[in-house]
Enzyme design. Structure first.
Site, PDB file in Angstrom:
ATOM      1  N   CYS A 109      45.516  45.782  39.676  1.00  0.00           N
ATOM      2  CA  CYS A 109      44.521  44.709  39.769  1.00  0.00           C
ATOM      3  C   CYS A 109      44.832  43.482  40.703  1.00  0.00           C
ATOM      4  O   CYS A 109      43.790  42.940  41.444  1.00  0.00           O
ATOM      5  CB  CYS A 109      44.328  44.140  38.128  1.00  0.00           C
ATOM      6  SG  CYS A 109      43.679  45.124  37.200  1.00  0.00           S
ATOM      7  N   GLU A 142      39.791  43.243  34.878  1.00  0.00           N
ATOM      8  CA  GLU A 142      39.563  42.674  36.276  1.00  0.00           C
ATOM      9  C   GLU A 142      39.051  43.638  37.261  1.00  0.00           C
ATOM     10  O   GLU A 142      38.018  43.237  38.152  1.00  0.00           O
ATOM     11  CB  GLU A 142      41.077  42.437  36.929  1.00  0.00           C
ATOM     12  CG  GLU A 142      41.785  41.505  36.117  1.00  0.00           C
ATOM     13  CD  GLU A 142      42.822  42.186  35.297  1.00  0.00           C
ATOM     14  OE1 GLU A 142      42.581  43.196  34.486  1.00  0.00           O
ATOM     15  OE2 GLU A 142      43.956  41.861  35.312  1.00  0.00           O
TER      16      GLU A 142
END
Length: 175
Positions: A108, A77
Site C-alpha cells: 500500500c 488503501e
C-alpha cells in the site's frame, strides 16, 4: 514534517490549514475511515478502513475486501486509491489526503507513492507489516523520487481496538 523545498505549494491544502496541523480535523476524517473499518468487521474482513479527501470532500471510501474478492491486493488503501483515481479521472492524486486506520503495508505504501498522494494520516501502528514507521520508512526513503508527508497514531486506541478484538475473536473461534 515539513514539505521539501522542491515541492510546489498545494493550494487545496490551504483549506486544511496545513495538512498536518490540527488533530481535530484529522480525527473527523479518521472517524469516517473507522466507519469503513466497522463495515469490514461486519463482513468478517480484517477491519481496516480508508478514505481519500480532496478539497474538504470525501472522494473515495473503502475497507478491506480480501476474503470477499479472493484478492490479496484488496486492502482498504488500494481500493480507495483506485476509487479516487476514477473520481478524479487521473492516476495522480496530488491534491489528496489518504486516511487509513492501520499503518500502510509495503504494497500500500508503494501504491501511495506511485499515486503521488502527498499526505497520509494513519491510525494504529502495524508492528508486523508497517511500512511508514514500524518496520520500514518508505515515505522517508531518499532513493525514491517522491515523498509523502504523514501523521500516525491518530485515534490509535480506537483503530487498534477494532483489530485486537477481531483477531481475538478469530482465535477464540479456532479453539
Amino acid at each position: 514534517m515539513n514539505q521539501p523545498e522542491q515541492w510546489p505549494a498545494i493550494p487545496e491544502f490551504e483549506l486544511f490549514a496545513s495538512p498536518l496541523a490540527g488533530g481535530n480535523m484529522h480525527e473527523r476524517w479518521m472517524r469516517l475511515a473507522l466507519d469503513e473499518a466497522r463495515q469490514a468487521l461486519e463482513e468478517d474482513e480484517v477491519p481496516v478502513g480508508a478514505i481519500v479527501v480532496a478539497g474538504e470532500r470525501v472522494i473515495a471510501s473503502a475497507h478491506n475486501q480480501r476474503e470477499q474478492l479472493a484478492d490479496p491486493t484488496a486492502h482498504a488503501e488500494m481500493i480507495a486509491i483506485t476509487q479516487a483515481a476514477s473520481a478524479l479521472n487521473s492516476w495522480r492524486l496530488e491534491n489528496c489526503v489518504l486516511y487509513v486506520t492501520l499503518e500502510p503495508c509495503p504494497m500500500c505504501a508503494g501504491a501511495i507513492l506511485q499515486a503521488r498522494v502527498p499526505v497520509v494520516v494513519w491510525g494504529a501502528a502495524d508492528a508486523k507489516a508497517g511500512a511508514v514507521e514500524s518496520l520500514y520508512q518508505l515515505f522517508e526513503d531518499g532513493r525514491l523520487n517522491h515523498r509523502v508527508e504523514h501523521a500516525g497514531h491518530v485515534l490509535e486506541a480506537e483503530c487498534g481496538k477494532l483489530l485486537t478484538e477481531f483477531f481475538r475473536e478469530k482465535r477464540r473461534r479456532q479453539k
